[in-house]
Scaffold this active site. Structure first.
Site, mmCIF file in Angstrom:
data_model
loop_
_atom_site.group_PDB
_atom_site.id
_atom_site.type_symbol
_atom_site.label_atom_id
_atom_site.label_comp_id
_atom_site.label_asym_id
_atom_site.label_seq_id
_atom_site.Cartn_x
_atom_site.Cartn_y
_atom_site.Cartn_z
ATOM 1 N N GLU A 172 5.691 4.714 -18.883
ATOM 2 C CA GLU A 172 4.785 4.646 -17.892
ATOM 3 C C GLU A 172 5.233 5.042 -16.479
ATOM 4 O O GLU A 172 4.885 5.580 -15.825
ATOM 5 C CB GLU A 172 3.894 3.476 -18.276
ATOM 6 C CG GLU A 172 2.576 3.527 -17.190
ATOM 7 C CD GLU A 172 2.032 1.915 -17.510
ATOM 8 O OE1 GLU A 172 2.504 1.153 -18.085
ATOM 9 O OE2 GLU A 172 0.773 1.835 -16.789
ATOM 10 N N GLU A 198 6.130 0.958 -21.365
ATOM 11 C CA GLU A 198 6.325 0.545 -19.907
ATOM 12 C C GLU A 198 7.236 1.486 -19.052
ATOM 13 O O GLU A 198 7.040 1.995 -18.141
ATOM 14 C CB GLU A 198 6.604 -0.692 -19.641
ATOM 15 C CG GLU A 198 6.163 -1.178 -18.255
ATOM 16 C CD GLU A 198 6.350 -2.769 -18.031
ATOM 17 O OE1 GLU A 198 5.299 -3.353 -18.427
ATOM 18 O OE2 GLU A 198 7.320 -3.298 -17.692
ATOM 19 N N CYS A 207 3.557 -8.516 -18.248
ATOM 20 C CA CYS A 207 4.052 -9.270 -19.284
ATOM 21 C C CYS A 207 3.568 -10.805 -18.918
ATOM 22 O O CYS A 207 3.465 -11.671 -20.024
ATOM 23 C CB CYS A 207 5.612 -9.392 -19.601
ATOM 24 S SG CYS A 207 6.372 -7.801 -19.908
ATOM 25 N N LYS A 243 -0.567 -17.936 -22.000
ATOM 26 C CA LYS A 243 -0.819 -17.116 -23.219
ATOM 27 C C LYS A 243 -1.750 -17.613 -24.035
ATOM 28 O O LYS A 243 -2.441 -16.838 -24.709
ATOM 29 C CB LYS A 243 0.552 -17.306 -23.982
ATOM 30 C CG LYS A 243 1.738 -16.492 -23.372
ATOM 31 C CD LYS A 243 1.841 -14.940 -23.657
ATOM 32 C CE LYS A 243 2.912 -14.368 -22.768
ATOM 33 N NZ LYS A 243 2.808 -13.084 -22.292
ATOM 34 N N GLU A 245 -10.439 -8.324 -24.345
ATOM 35 C CA GLU A 245 -10.261 -7.069 -24.748
ATOM 36 C C GLU A 245 -8.734 -7.230 -25.571
ATOM 37 O O GLU A 245 -8.299 -5.865 -26.147
ATOM 38 C CB GLU A 245 -9.758 -6.361 -23.291
ATOM 39 C CG GLU A 245 -8.857 -6.931 -22.395
ATOM 40 C CD GLU A 245 -9.265 -7.830 -21.680
ATOM 41 O OE1 GLU A 245 -10.623 -8.516 -21.742
ATOM 42 O OE2 GLU A 245 -8.816 -8.321 -20.665
ATOM 43 N N GLU A 299 -4.583 -15.873 -22.419
ATOM 44 C CA GLU A 299 -4.506 -14.251 -22.525
ATOM 45 C C GLU A 299 -4.742 -13.909 -23.931
ATOM 46 O O GLU A 299 -5.650 -12.950 -23.985
ATOM 47 C CB GLU A 299 -2.885 -13.865 -22.263
ATOM 48 C CG GLU A 299 -2.533 -12.400 -22.501
ATOM 49 C CD GLU A 299 -1.355 -12.132 -22.603
ATOM 50 O OE1 GLU A 299 -0.464 -12.694 -23.323
ATOM 51 O OE2 GLU A 299 -0.565 -11.234 -21.911
ATOM 52 N N SER A 312 1.078 -2.427 -14.700
ATOM 53 C CA SER A 312 1.120 -1.609 -16.045
ATOM 54 C C SER A 312 0.112 -1.701 -16.907
ATOM 55 O O SER A 312 -0.423 -3.011 -16.993
ATOM 56 C CB SER A 312 2.510 -2.191 -16.677
ATOM 57 O OG SER A 312 2.624 -1.570 -17.846
ATOM 58 N N CYS A 349 10.140 -17.006 -17.637
ATOM 59 C CA CYS A 349 9.613 -17.633 -19.031
ATOM 60 C C CYS A 349 10.355 -19.063 -19.365
ATOM 61 O O CYS A 349 9.952 -19.894 -19.994
ATOM 62 C CB CYS A 349 9.409 -16.657 -19.962
ATOM 63 S SG CYS A 349 8.632 -15.043 -19.555
#
Lengths: 579, 163
Positions: free
Chosen positions: A283, A280, A300, A359, A367, A362, A320, A504
């Site tokens: 990037e 990141e 994230c 999560k 993908e 996710e 990102s 988190c």
């Protein structure tokens, strides 16, 4: 602040004039039972558990919403008050699915505690009871309205704090339920799976989708090589499930427990976080130097990602392309690590322990795989891990401190602070600034992005460029910031978003802190302090100096942003419907 | 899932009308209820498609709008049938057995109170006293009144409207 003089149960007090009776009583260590009240989130005065006698008032008053005034006299514990509270509670219980023994919240339920505290030993009112189907469609959240007490704490968390607004009270009177529009399942509406409804719920009406069975099955399968990774925030919460004070870091005991449960490899998602920073950070520098799309927004937090896909599809190019740390790490475990250990990646089962229930969604995104191998095979929350440890007969508090396994033994302090709001930004800045300026930082603490404020901003001069950064936690704050950017009222180069207020550490998968405790302590700050403290004491505090990561690049990935890195560590996003 | 009894077939004209109503109320405090009233006048009911347009237009969450619609009995999320059946559940009719009449109507049509048959022919409402207690129990179908009913009468009455 102007003060007023009041008396509670004969005790004279001087309290700020903007206090409620509940706050005044709390400040004098007088406990008033509550149910629908949740500090900073919900204050409706509807459950009538906190009723008190106010001398001169006609009826009993709800302490959570009743303001103090000069000369007020309050009685919190008369027979009249106790009888009325008990009747109200028994009426609530008469329409409640009282299967406490098999409930997810057994011994952690505010309703159960109230029944105990108020001395309810029989339910006088055996009336009609509503029976509902349990909603188990969502991969993250289960809703069981049979356990709902209609306190609306979840509605407030979803609507007011997160502005996701996919649940509300529907129908009226005895038919009232908390539901999504047209009684759709949580899995069919733009729920982002943040789980803030779960941690707001006083009962077992909301819980995470339980994935522990899959993990047990994998552990019991001799053909499977089962590895586990734990997110940074887990260590700051897990101890609470074993009676430790809020804010106790249990990194070493957690690693020891996982090893004793039979995991073949015990790893730290902090390593994945360090990897995220490498990718990141690169990037960001590329976008900044080459006129790429800015602001770059962190990716994230899967709750945030889904929120963005539903509500801000025009910002998808700002996100990102980095997968979140545990997904990145899963992909590395099934390639680099499997190869290094001589294990067939098809027999490898990767478990992520996360402070998060989003999560779970996710990891199920189509993908999130490379060559038909899922990055992560099962996600369990901090709470689910605690249950598994208890089921394993491990005395957690008596475990020695142990380390994570090689070849990912070391993670940096930058990876550790990923679990708190501002942590990803600080971790990124430690690397980005050093890379751009080509020299070591004198001081690694970026104080401007620390703290539990919902929106933080800073401007830093990096190698002659003013870099404007913003950090938001809580989706209501994210919505506000993105609207400001959209309308041209604000502009930044780099933005960190975490879906849950505080980041988190106070995610939807973390241990639940009851409403009475939440009146006394700032859970966000205490758990974050555990992470910043761990960071402070680590020898390596910058992602790019993590020796395991350096080796990973030199042996396998070549360099950040390489073709290989893109194949394994990056992803893309999908526009999703607003309704 | 809510039973989807009849597909939505709103027209462009209806949508334009609703949009102008929304524009008129946008930004006002308490705009939702007056807009819902107007929307129900325009469409006859408030299906998900209409509620989504209002949510989008007023920038109020759909869940909140749905909560309001289901709270107030004047609002209906189902269309009314060509033949609107009303079963009186006032005291006199009720003690004379209108509850059983209602159950029979529901059974024959396969829909619940407040719903509409998929062919759009019938909808059922449970009404309060309609002032014909001398005829209890009473059922109305549009402007026709049927009194002193027994459960066995119901099938033949409905059959008349099915032709």
């Amino acid at each position: 602040m102007e003060m007023v003089n009041i008396k509670i149960n004969g005790q004279s007090l001087s309290v700020p004039s903007n206090y409620t009776v509940l706050e005044a009583a709390r400040s004098a260590n007088i406990e008033i039972p509550t149910l629908c009240y949740l500090k900073d989130i919900s204050k409706t005065g509807s459950c009538r558990m906190c009723i008190v006698e106010v001398v001169g008032a006609r009826n009993l008053q709800a302490a959570c919403v009743y303001p103090v005034s000069e000369g007020m006299e309050v009685l919190t514990n008369t027979k009249k008050v106790r009888d009325a509270r008990r009747i109200n509670l028994e009426l609530l219980l008469s329409n409640h699915d009282r299967k406490c023994l098999t409930c997810d919240r057994n011994q952690k339920c505010e309703l159960q505690k109230l029944a105990d505290d108020l001395g309810v030993n029989t339910i006088t009112y055996e009336g009609e009871r509503n029976v509902y189907d349990v909603d188990e469609v969502s991969p993250s959240i289960v809703r069981d309205n049979n356990k709902c007490v209609l306190c609306r704490r979840c509605v407030s968390a979803c609507k007011t704090i997160q502005t996701v607004s996919v649940i509300d009270a529907t129908e009226r009177g005895f038919k009232t339920t908390i539901a999504s529009p047209f009684n759709k399942s949580l899995g069919e509406v733009p729920c982002v799976n943040c789980g803030q409804c779960i941690v707001a719920c006083p009962t077992g009406a909301l819980r995470e989708k339980d994935n522990t069975d899959e993990v047990w099955a994998a552990l019991n399968d001799p053909e499977k090589y089962v590895v586990v990774q734990t997110a940074p925030a887990v260590r700051a919460g897990l101890g609470e499930e074993f009676g430790m004070p809020i804010g106790t870091a249990v990194t070493g005991k957690m690693a020891a427990a996982l090893r004793r449960m039979g995991f073949d490899g015990v790893f730290d998602t902090d390593t994945g976080a360090d990897l995220t920073i490498m990718e990141e950070g690169t990037e960001f520098i590329n976008r900044l130097k080459n006129g790429g799309k800015l602001p770059l927004i962190t990716s994230c937090s899967p709750g945030w990602i889904k929120f963005c896909e539903h509500n801000f599809p025009d910002f998808l190019d700002n996100l990102s392309s980095c997968k979140s740390p545990h997904q990145m790490f899963g992909a590395i475990l099934k390639t680099y690590y499997a190869d290094k250990m001589g294990i067939d990646p098809k027999s490898m089962f990767v478990v992520s322990v996360m402070p998060c229930v989003a999560k779970k969604f996710e990891s199920s995104r189509p993908e999130m795989e490379v060559d038909s191998l899922r990055d992560v095979d099962a996600v369990i929350s901090t709470r689910e891990l605690a249950k598994m440890i208890k089921e394993s007969g491990i005395l957690f508090n008596k475990l020695p401190d142990e380390k994570f396994d090689r070849p990912f033994e070391e993670a940096s302090g930058a990876g550790v602070i990923f679990g708190a709001t501002g942590g990803v930004m600080e971790a990124a800045l430690r690397t980005v600034v050093e890379v751009m300026e080509g020299k070591s930082l004198d001081r690694l603490d970026f104080d401007a992005v620390r703290g539990t404020d919902g929106i933080k901003e800073a401007t830093l001069n990096v190698a002659g460029t003013d870099v404007k950064v913003a950090v938001v936690s809580g989706l209501g704050n994210a919505r506000k910031l993105l609207n400001d950017i959209r309308e041209g009222k604000a502009d930044y180069h780099f933005v960190e978003v975490m879906a849950c207020p505080g980041g988190c550490v106070t995610g939807g998968g973390q241990p639940i802190v009851d409403s009475q405790t939440r009146m006394d302590v700032d859970v966000k700050a205490l758990r974050a302090a555990a992470l910043y403290n761990e960071d402070k004491n680590l020898p390596i505090r910058k992602s790019h100096e993590n020796p395991d990561i350096k080796l990973l690049y030199s042996e396998f990935l070549q360099e950040p942003g390489s073709h290989k890195a893109h194949e394994l560590l990056h992803t893309h996003y999908t526009k999703r419907p607003k309704f | 899932m809510e039973k989807n009894t009849i597909p939505f077939n709103g027209t462009k004209e209806q949508e334009e009308k609703l949009k102008s109503v929304i524009a008129e109320h946008k930004g006002q405090e308490g705009a939702v209820i007056p807009v819902l009233h107007k929307a129900q006048e325009i469409y006859g009911y408030l299906p998900i498609e209409v509620q989504e347009m209002i949510s989008e237009g007023l920038d109020v969450p759909l869940a909140e709008i749905y909560g309001i619609v289901t709270f107030y009995t004047q609002f209906s999320i189902n269309p009314k049938g060509k033949y609107q059946i009303g079963i009186c559940l006032g005291t006199a009719c009720y003690v004379k057995g209108s509850g059983d009449i209602l159950e029979k109507v529901k059974e024959i049509l396969g829909i619940d109170v407040g719903e509409c048959t998929p062919d759009g022919l019938f909808s059922i409402d449970a009404t309060r006293c309609i002032g014909a207690c001398g005829l209890a129990p009473v059922m109305t179908i549009n402007d026709d009144v049927y009194g002193r009913l027994v459960v066995d009468d119901v099938a033949d009455i409905i059959k008349k409207y099915q032709q």
